[in-house]
Design a protein around this motif. Structure first.
Motif, PDB file in Angstrom:
ATOM      1  N   PHE A   5      68.972 109.103  29.289  1.00  0.00           N
ATOM      2  CA  PHE A   5      69.287 110.368  29.961  1.00  0.00           C
ATOM      3  C   PHE A   5      68.490 111.492  29.309  1.00  0.00           C
ATOM      4  O   PHE A   5      68.550 111.683  28.090  1.00  0.00           O
ATOM      5  CB  PHE A   5      70.778 110.678  29.874  1.00  0.00           C
ATOM      6  N   PHE A   6      67.732 112.220  30.136  1.00  0.00           N
ATOM      7  CA  PHE A   6      66.874 113.289  29.642  1.00  0.00           C
ATOM      8  C   PHE A   6      67.302 114.623  30.249  1.00  0.00           C
ATOM      9  O   PHE A   6      67.572 114.710  31.452  1.00  0.00           O
ATOM     10  CB  PHE A   6      65.422 113.018  30.012  1.00  0.00           C
ATOM     11  N   ALA A   7      67.313 115.665  29.424  1.00  0.00           N
ATOM     12  CA  ALA A   7      67.672 116.992  29.932  1.00  0.00           C
ATOM     13  C   ALA A   7      66.675 117.450  30.986  1.00  0.00           C
ATOM     14  O   ALA A   7      67.038 118.139  31.948  1.00  0.00           O
ATOM     15  CB  ALA A   7      67.718 117.995  28.776  1.00  0.00           C
ATOM     16  N   ALA A   8      65.429 117.065  30.817  1.00  0.00           N
ATOM     17  CA  ALA A   8      64.391 117.366  31.809  1.00  0.00           C
ATOM     18  C   ALA A   8      63.335 116.275  31.735  1.00  0.00           C
ATOM     19  O   ALA A   8      63.171 115.628  30.691  1.00  0.00           O
ATOM     20  CB  ALA A   8      63.768 118.731  31.562  1.00  0.00           C
ATOM     21  N   ALA A   9      62.622 116.062  32.826  1.00  0.00           N
ATOM     22  CA  ALA A   9      61.576 115.036  32.836  1.00  0.00           C
ATOM     23  C   ALA A   9      60.546 115.380  33.898  1.00  0.00           C
ATOM     24  O   ALA A   9      60.883 115.921  34.965  1.00  0.00           O
ATOM     25  CB  ALA A   9      62.165 113.657  33.110  1.00  0.00           C
ATOM     26  N   LEU A  10      59.298 115.045  33.600  1.00  0.00           N
ATOM     27  CA  LEU A  10      58.224 115.180  34.577  1.00  0.00           C
ATOM     28  C   LEU A  10      58.118 113.874  35.353  1.00  0.00           C
ATOM     29  O   LEU A  10      57.726 112.845  34.815  1.00  0.00           O
ATOM     30  CB  LEU A  10      56.900 115.494  33.883  1.00  0.00           C
ATOM     31  N   LEU A  11      58.471 113.929  36.631  1.00  0.00           N
ATOM     32  CA  LEU A  11      58.426 112.769  37.517  1.00  0.00           C
ATOM     33  C   LEU A  11      57.180 112.863  38.407  1.00  0.00           C
ATOM     34  O   LEU A  11      56.511 113.899  38.432  1.00  0.00           O
ATOM     35  CB  LEU A  11      59.707 112.730  38.360  1.00  0.00           C
ATOM     36  N   GLY A  47      65.417 116.807  24.897  1.00  0.00           N
ATOM     37  CA  GLY A  47      64.179 117.495  25.231  1.00  0.00           C
ATOM     38  C   GLY A  47      63.645 117.175  26.616  1.00  0.00           C
ATOM     39  O   GLY A  47      64.365 116.703  27.504  1.00  0.00           O
ATOM     40  N   ALA A  48      62.355 117.444  26.786  1.00  0.00           N
ATOM     41  CA  ALA A  48      61.677 117.238  28.068  1.00  0.00           C
ATOM     42  C   ALA A  48      60.829 115.973  27.987  1.00  0.00           C
ATOM     43  O   ALA A  48      59.952 115.843  27.124  1.00  0.00           O
ATOM     44  CB  ALA A  48      60.797 118.441  28.405  1.00  0.00           C
ATOM     45  N   ALA A  49      61.063 115.036  28.888  1.00  0.00           N
ATOM     46  CA  ALA A  49      60.414 113.731  28.859  1.00  0.00           C
ATOM     47  C   ALA A  49      59.152 113.728  29.712  1.00  0.00           C
ATOM     48  O   ALA A  49      59.151 114.248  30.839  1.00  0.00           O
ATOM     49  CB  ALA A  49      61.375 112.661  29.362  1.00  0.00           C
ATOM     50  N   VAL A  50      58.104 113.138  29.155  1.00  0.00           N
ATOM     51  CA  VAL A  50      56.879 112.893  29.916  1.00  0.00           C
ATOM     52  C   VAL A  50      56.465 111.451  29.685  1.00  0.00           C
ATOM     53  O   VAL A  50      56.697 110.888  28.608  1.00  0.00           O
ATOM     54  CB  VAL A  50      55.734 113.845  29.501  1.00  0.00           C
ATOM     55  N   ALA A  51      55.884 110.829  30.679  1.00  0.00           N
ATOM     56  CA  ALA A  51      55.371 109.472  30.489  1.00  0.00           C
ATOM     57  C   ALA A  51      54.348 109.477  29.367  1.00  0.00           C
ATOM     58  O   ALA A  51      53.585 110.428  29.196  1.00  0.00           O
ATOM     59  CB  ALA A  51      54.744 108.967  31.780  1.00  0.00           C
ATOM     60  N   GLY A  52      54.339 108.416  28.592  1.00  0.00           N
ATOM     61  CA  GLY A  52      53.448 108.352  27.448  1.00  0.00           C
ATOM     62  C   GLY A  52      51.988 108.241  27.851  1.00  0.00           C
ATOM     63  O   GLY A  52      51.636 107.869  28.970  1.00  0.00           O
ATOM     64  N   ILE A  53      51.130 108.568  26.901  1.00  0.00           N
ATOM     65  CA  ILE A  53      49.679 108.463  27.048  1.00  0.00           C
ATOM     66  C   ILE A  53      49.197 107.339  26.149  1.00  0.00           C
ATOM     67  O   ILE A  53      49.576 107.268  24.974  1.00  0.00           O
ATOM     68  CB  ILE A  53      48.999 109.786  26.650  1.00  0.00           C
ATOM     69  N   ALA A  54      48.377 106.461  26.669  1.00  0.00           N
ATOM     70  CA  ALA A  54      47.800 105.395  25.852  1.00  0.00           C
ATOM     71  C   ALA A  54      46.589 105.909  25.091  1.00  0.00           C
ATOM     72  O   ALA A  54      45.768 106.658  25.627  1.00  0.00           O
ATOM     73  CB  ALA A  54      47.396 104.215  26.734  1.00  0.00           C
ATOM     74  N   ASN A  55      46.482 105.491  23.854  1.00  0.00           N
ATOM     75  CA  ASN A  55      45.297 105.744  23.029  1.00  0.00           C
ATOM     76  C   ASN A  55      44.316 104.618  23.347  1.00  0.00           C
ATOM     77  O   ASN A  55      44.467 103.496  22.879  1.00  0.00           O
ATOM     78  CB  ASN A  55      45.694 105.735  21.552  1.00  0.00           C
ATOM     79  N   LEU A  56      43.298 104.916  24.158  1.00  0.00           N
ATOM     80  CA  LEU A  56      42.507 103.823  24.730  1.00  0.00           C
ATOM     81  C   LEU A  56      41.286 103.408  23.892  1.00  0.00           C
ATOM     82  O   LEU A  56      40.521 102.549  24.304  1.00  0.00           O
ATOM     83  CB  LEU A  56      42.087 104.141  26.165  1.00  0.00           C
ATOM     84  N   HIS A  57      41.146 103.992  22.678  1.00  0.00           N
ATOM     85  CA  HIS A  57      40.027 103.545  21.834  1.00  0.00           C
ATOM     86  C   HIS A  57      40.357 103.753  20.370  1.00  0.00           C
ATOM     87  O   HIS A  57      40.410 104.884  19.884  1.00  0.00           O
ATOM     88  CB  HIS A  57      38.742 104.280  22.194  1.00  0.00           C
ATOM     89  N   SER A  58      40.558 102.632  19.671  1.00  0.00           N
ATOM     90  CA  SER A  58      40.915 102.673  18.252  1.00  0.00           C
ATOM     91  C   SER A  58      40.097 101.659  17.476  1.00  0.00           C
ATOM     92  O   SER A  58      39.945 100.513  17.900  1.00  0.00           O
ATOM     93  CB  SER A  58      42.413 102.353  18.082  1.00  0.00           C
ATOM     94  N   HIS A  59      39.571 102.101  16.315  1.00  0.00           N
ATOM     95  CA  HIS A  59      39.053 101.207  15.289  1.00  0.00           C
ATOM     96  C   HIS A  59      39.992 101.369  14.092  1.00  0.00           C
ATOM     97  O   HIS A  59      39.779 102.232  13.232  1.00  0.00           O
ATOM     98  CB  HIS A  59      37.629 101.570  14.888  1.00  0.00           C
ATOM     99  N   ARG A 379      53.722 106.752  34.299  1.00  0.00           N
ATOM    100  CA  ARG A 379      54.592 107.616  35.104  1.00  0.00           C
ATOM    101  C   ARG A 379      56.030 107.176  34.893  1.00  0.00           C
ATOM    102  O   ARG A 379      56.296 106.021  34.561  1.00  0.00           O
ATOM    103  CB  ARG A 379      54.254 107.529  36.593  1.00  0.00           C
ATOM    104  N   ILE A 380      56.948 108.079  35.096  1.00  0.00           N
ATOM    105  CA  ILE A 380      58.371 107.746  35.011  1.00  0.00           C
ATOM    106  C   ILE A 380      58.835 107.446  36.433  1.00  0.00           C
ATOM    107  O   ILE A 380      59.238 108.337  37.197  1.00  0.00           O
ATOM    108  CB  ILE A 380      59.189 108.893  34.373  1.00  0.00           C
ATOM    109  N   THR A 381      58.726 106.182  36.796  1.00  0.00           N
ATOM    110  CA  THR A 381      59.028 105.777  38.167  1.00  0.00           C
ATOM    111  C   THR A 381      59.413 104.295  38.174  1.00  0.00           C
ATOM    112  O   THR A 381      58.990 103.541  37.289  1.00  0.00           O
ATOM    113  CB  THR A 381      57.809 106.046  39.077  1.00  0.00           C
ATOM    114  N   PRO A 382      60.242 103.862  39.120  1.00  0.00           N
ATOM    115  CA  PRO A 382      60.664 102.466  39.145  1.00  0.00           C
ATOM    116  C   PRO A 382      59.487 101.494  39.200  1.00  0.00           C
ATOM    117  O   PRO A 382      58.472 101.736  39.863  1.00  0.00           O
ATOM    118  CB  PRO A 382      61.515 102.385  40.411  1.00  0.00           C
ATOM    119  N   GLY A 383      59.642 100.383  38.474  1.00  0.00           N
ATOM    120  CA  GLY A 383      58.640  99.335  38.434  1.00  0.00           C
ATOM    121  C   GLY A 383      57.709  99.409  37.244  1.00  0.00           C
ATOM    122  O   GLY A 383      57.067  98.415  36.904  1.00  0.00           O
ATOM    123  N   LEU A 384      57.612 100.577  36.603  1.00  0.00           N
ATOM    124  CA  LEU A 384      56.743 100.737  35.453  1.00  0.00           C
ATOM    125  C   LEU A 384      57.547 100.655  34.152  1.00  0.00           C
ATOM    126  O   LEU A 384      58.771 100.723  34.154  1.00  0.00           O
ATOM    127  CB  LEU A 384      55.991 102.065  35.526  1.00  0.00           C
TER     128      LEU A 384
END
Length: 454
Positions: A5-11, A47-59, A379-384
């Motif tokens: 449960f989030f007080a706010a979320a970016l959908l 707090g306010a929820a946002v879908a996470g961001i992947a770090n797409l390049h790591s050494h 994204r914060i959506t069903p199936g993901l």
């Protein structure tokens, strides 16, 4: 099933309040309900929820030397002089050292608000260049470190075969990286056997670069690996472009697009030095451009053609690469600031009038990161997957902000840590800015660096 449960979320359709997210036993989202009452058994986040961001390049191994290449050398310093210093510094790293360094990095990655990592992993062999008894020894250590931290990992074993265009033999500093085609197939086969069914591991491949993988070997490798992400360094430095022109009579991105089936499986890391035609070609291909702004700045590589690429619908994401910084805020901020410095304008990448610059950047990085890692998230959506970062709306830098103003202030208003909680597959792995194992992992990291660098 569990409830968040989030007080706010970016959908996907905008901001909402009092958001209930139901997940299944694998951490996938079953339903999202806005304006909901909070059930007694829900895990509640203020707090306010946002879908996470992947770090797409790591050494990951380069985290051990972050900040150590900033003293000037005897002559003009460049990416190439830094690379030689990096090879020397990491010569002593054993498997347990690598795991300790990677675990520290991955905790930092989570606490910064990233929710997955693509590990472009090329430290394969023993210190003398001989193979370990298990050819996947160092790859297993990367997965073990990610699991210790609780961070989903896309493991991208690197194919490194030559030190320059035309199949130039590798040098001594590259002895821990090198594979021929058969050796690389043994490595990737072992990884498929170990992790092919894992929910927290995705497998792909990483031909290091056009200079390190001759065309014929690249084609054979792609044919042998018909599924999964494909990441490649390309057009990072001007010298690379010059060498490619001398050998192939084409620029790196031009050559790749003309000789290989570049599509949505691909992530082109850096792609810094491109012509207008190359920019258009990458945008049209469906590939993701993997941008590493702080590393590219640190190494003096150059600046990506962000405005033109985005105007043409190009897909992109962000990575922390050498880990001179581990922060989605800094990567996204400098993507926009680079455009401001070179154009003399503001809000260059907002995408139109009366739009939030940060929201456009965050949503593009979410989508590009999910595509490049292969994790069904972003994204914060069903199936993901329920991979979510929660911003601390009680922090002074976010005071009185709502909606997109939260994102603009997160990205552009300061350098304080504004991610309070991180949820991976429906479970909190960072709570109130603390990872449950961070002290233990940090102590092991410090002991390791004392041995490696002392």
């Amino acid at each position: 099933m569990s409830n968040l449960f989030f007080a706010a979320a970016l959908l996907p359709d905008g901001w909402a309040e009092d958001v209930l997210v139901a997940t299944d036993g694998q951490g996938r989202i079953l339903s999202v309900t806005a304006g909901a009452a909070c059930p007694a058994e829900a895990d509640r986040f203020a707090g306010a929820a946002v879908a996470g961001i992947a770090n797409l390049h790591s050494h990951a191994h380069q985290r051990a030397i972050a900040g150590m290449g900033e003293s000037s050398g005897d002559g003009a310093d460049s990416f190439w002089s830094w690379r030689d210093a990096m090879y020397r510094a990491l010569d002593r790293m054993e498997p347990e050292d690598f795991e300790a360094v990677a675990a520290q990095l991955y905790v930092e990655t989570l606490k910064a608000g990233f929710t997955a990592v693509a590990e472009f992993h090329y430290l394969h062999h023993d210190r003398d260049g001989s193979a370990y008894a298990d050819p996947a020894e160092m790859s297993h250590r990367a997965v073990a470190a990610a699991r210790t931290a609780g961070l989903p990992i896309t493991l991208l074993p690197v194919l490194y075969n030559a030190s320059g265009f035309g199949g130039t033999p590798p040098n001594a500093g590259q002895r821990r990286f090198v594979h021929d085609g058969a050796g690389f197939d043994r490595l990737t086969g072992a990884l498929r056997g170990a992790y092919g069914e894992s929910s927290d591991v995705r497998l792909g491949i990483a031909p290091h670069s056009l200079r390190a993988v001759p065309d014929e070997l690249l084609g054979e490798t792609l044919a042998a690996h018909p599924q999964g992400p494909i990441h490649i360094h390309i057009a990072e430095q001007r010298r690379e472009v010059e060498d490619c022109l001398a050998h192939h009579r084409r620029r790196p991105v031009e050559h790749l697009l003309e000789t290989q089936p570049v599509d949505g499986r691909w992530c082109l890391i850096h792609a810094t030095h491109m012509t207008d035609a190359e920019v258009a070609g990458v945008a049209a291909s469906g590939a993701v451009a993997g941008l590493c702004l702080t590393t590219e700045a640190n190494l003096g590589d150059g600046y990506f053609a962000a405005e033109s690429y985005m105007e043409q619908g190009g897909r992109w994401g962000i990575g922390s690469d050498s880990h001179i910084s581990v922060s989605p805020v800094e990567e996204l901020r400098w993507l926009e600031y680079g455009m401001r410095l070179t154009s003399g304008r503001r809000t260059v990448l907002a995408g139109g009038p009366r739009r939030s610059t940060a929201r456009r950047l965050v949503e593009a990085a979410q989508a590009g990161g999910a595509q490049a890692t292969g994790f069904e998230a972003g994204r914060i959506t069903p199936g993901l997957r329920a991979d979510i970062a929660v911003l601390d709306t009680d922090h002074p830098l976010l005071a009185a902000r709502r909606g997109d103003a939260l994102l603009d202030s997160w990205i552009f208003a300061g350098n304080a840590a504004l991610v309070r909680d991180v949820v991976i597959a429906g479970r909190a792995v960072v709570r109130d800015r603390r990872h449950p194992r961070e002290d233990e992992i940090a102590e092991r990291f410090k002991i390791t660096l004392g041995r490696l660098l002392g």
